[in-house]
Design a protein around this motif. Structure first.
Motif, short mmCIF file in Angstrom:
data_model
loop_
_atom_site.label_atom_id
_atom_site.label_comp_id
_atom_site.label_asym_id
_atom_site.label_seq_id
_atom_site.Cartn_x
_atom_site.Cartn_y
_atom_site.Cartn_z
N PRO A 1 0.83 -1.21 0.00
CA PRO A 1 0.00 0.00 0.00
C PRO A 1 0.86 1.25 0.00
N LEU A 2 0.31 2.32 -0.53
CA LEU A 2 1.02 3.59 -0.63
C LEU A 2 0.04 4.72 -0.33
N LEU B 1 -5.67 -0.21 5.65
CA LEU B 1 -5.93 0.39 6.96
C LEU B 1 -4.73 0.25 7.88
N SER B 2 -4.06 -0.89 7.82
CA SER B 2 -2.88 -1.09 8.67
C SER B 2 -1.78 -0.11 8.32
N GLU B 3 -1.61 0.16 7.02
CA GLU B 3 -0.60 1.14 6.61
C GLU B 3 -0.97 2.54 7.08
N VAL C 1 -2.66 3.30 9.78
CA VAL C 1 -2.43 3.38 11.23
C VAL C 1 -0.96 3.64 11.53
N LYS C 2 -0.07 3.03 10.75
CA LYS C 2 1.36 3.22 10.97
C LYS C 2 1.78 4.67 10.81
N HIS C 3 1.06 5.42 9.97
CA HIS C 3 1.41 6.82 9.71
C HIS C 3 0.58 7.79 10.54
N GLY C 4 -0.11 7.29 11.56
CA GLY C 4 -0.77 8.16 12.52
C GLY C 4 -2.17 8.59 12.17
N PHE C 5 -2.82 8.00 11.18
CA PHE C 5 -4.19 8.36 10.86
C PHE C 5 -5.16 7.67 11.83
N ASP D 1 -12.19 -4.38 15.71
CA ASP D 1 -11.78 -2.99 15.86
C ASP D 1 -10.27 -2.86 15.70
N ILE D 2 -9.86 -1.77 15.05
CA ILE D 2 -8.44 -1.48 14.88
C ILE D 2 -8.04 -0.47 15.94
#
Length: 460
Positions: free
Chosen positions: A311-312, A418-420, A422-426, A440-441
């Motif tokens: 993902p990007l 979605l996992s990507e 979360v890694k960038h703070g969204f 739930d994430i």
């Protein structure tokens, strides 16, 4: 004296005809048929050749039929190029006996990237760099400027394909670079280097030798003004991997995109930065494409696109302004122009927003070209944000395909997107209902929508 056989090949699609005609019957392009000479393949059927030599074909030496499960896959190991992003686009590394075509605009960095790769490979194996456009002194000066090791790589300045193959047969390198295929010629054809006949025959000669000897062949190709590969389209069918290096001369970042790959995923993406020390790989491209301004502005949305196998996260911007023309403008950079017009019609019909008298400009930040439909929802929300002059939340990420009836369709790999994010703070995501996570994430609120109207209502 026997009459020389000729054929006419379309330079756009590679279709061949027995006589010239103005329009290609397959791709319907005009004035693209070029005459080529047909003759026996080099190295096959010549007088005095052994039976084994005559049986060698385009894909290597012929052998008896074997059962599929008896084929040893360990016999084809991967060779690392020294750059993780380059290996990603190649599908894990270089494969022995493969033919790889690297295209791009002049000044994109093709020669620089290959010179760095060859200097790295020359430390552990025999490598040969054949140049037909630059002198050996120019390449040596570039290697010194970039601080590359110069004690192992062999260089050769030659444009005759017969002389190149003779030298390669003597040196027997494991990796061979031809820079570029457009300047290589053969003595058996009278046409000028770069013509359809010369490019086709020289490439076939080099690829045949690479298949038979197990040499990794890297061909450099130029592109035309419209971005397509110069020369016959059939060249793309002959090779194993086609890679395009994108990026303008004044841009700092270069995008390496795989267009065809028999050994890996298609449309894989690699990002490099052009520095004084050459091409440097960018291991976290999402952080670069998300370098947003200090103050939030309307008309900006972050989306998650899927490039190859990862993902990007990129930012899409939209600007809606009053039009001073009778026919409002619709401009898309990095997106499909026709799809923008279709999405504006969907927004009017199912979103209740009329922008028929407005100029609409859309842009993907960073020079990325988004080819998939998961950017539909993010683009529409950016357009609404610009039209209403309302800033979208900075921690919001959006993806989803929008149908003609206003429905939000799911896209592949929703959980990984979605996992990507979360890694960038969204912390907030608006996704299609079909991509809603089962559990739930942690740290993210997910809003699943089924209609465009629901996505617009979620932003109220």
């Amino acid at each position: 004296m026997a009459k020389q056989k000729t054929a006419f090949v379309c330079s756009d699609c590679g279709s061949d005809y027995v006589k010239w005609q103005g329009q290609c019957g397959d791709c319907h392009a005009w004035n693209t048929l070029k005459e080529i000479r047909l003759g026996p393949a080099k190295g096959s059927g010549r007088a005095g050749a052994s039976v084994a030599d005559q049986r060698k074909g385009f894909a290597g030496a012929l052998d008896s039929a074997r059962v599929l499960k008896e084929i040893d896959l360990d016999a084809v190991p991967r060779i690392s190029s020294g750059a993780g992003e380059f290996d990603r686009v190649l599908g894990g590394g270089l494969v022995s006996g493969s033919a790889i075509l690297i295209g791009g605009n002049p000044g994109a960095g093709k020669s620089t990237l290959l010179l760095q790769t060859m200097c790295h490979l020359a430390k552990s194996m025999d490598a040969l760099y054949v140049t037909g456009e630059e002198s050996l002194q120019q390449i040596a000066m570039r290697a010194k400027r970039l601080g590359l090791p110069t004690d192992a790589l062999r260089l050769m300045a030659e444009t005759n394909v017969e002389a190149i193959v003779a030298a390669v047969d003597e040196l027997k390198p494991r990796v061979l670079v031809i820079d570029s295929i457009q300047v290589v010629h053969t003595d058996e054809l009278t046409s000028a280097p770069g013509s359809v006949s010369q490019v086709r025959e020289c490439a076939a000669y080099l690829i045949r030798y690479a298949k038979q000897s197990g040499t990794v062949l890297l061909l450099v190709g130029h592109v035309t003004k419209d971005g397509s590969l110069a020369g016959p389209k059939v060249l793309e069918h002959m090779i194993d991997c086609s890679i395009l290096l994108e990026g303008s001369e004044d841009a700092r970042f270069r995008i390496l995109r795989g267009q065809k790959n028999r050994f890996g995923a298609v449309n894989e993406l690699g990002v490099f930065a052009m520095t004084e020390q050459g091409m440097r790989e960018v291991k976290n491209p999402s952080a670069i494409f998300l370098d947003r301004g200090s103050e939030p502005a309307s008309g900006s949305a972050v989306m998650v696109v899927w490039e190859g196998t990862r993902p990007l996260l990129v930012e899409v911007q939209a600007l809606v302004d009053d039009s001073q023309l009778g026919n409002p403008r619709r401009v898309a950079v990095g997106l499909e122009q026709n799809r923008l017009a279709m999405l504006l019609a969907i927004l009017h019909r199912h979103g209740g927003l009329q922008v028929g008298d407005q100029d609409v400009f859309a842009n993907v930040v960073g020079g990325v070209k988004v080819l998939e439909t998961s950017a539909d929802l993010a683009l529409l929300l950016a357009i609404v944000s610009s039209f209403r002059d309302r800033v979208l939340p900075t921690d919001l990420v959006v993806f989803g395909e929008v149908g003609l009836s206003g429905e939000i369709r799911p896209v592949p790999n929703g959980q990984e997107r979605l996992s990507e994010a979360v890694k960038h703070g969204f912390k907030w995501a608006i996704v299609p209902k079909g991509n809603a996570p089962r559990a739930d994430i942690k740290g993210m609120r997910v809003t699943a929508v089924a209609k465009l109207s629901e996505a617009l209502a979620a932003l109220e």
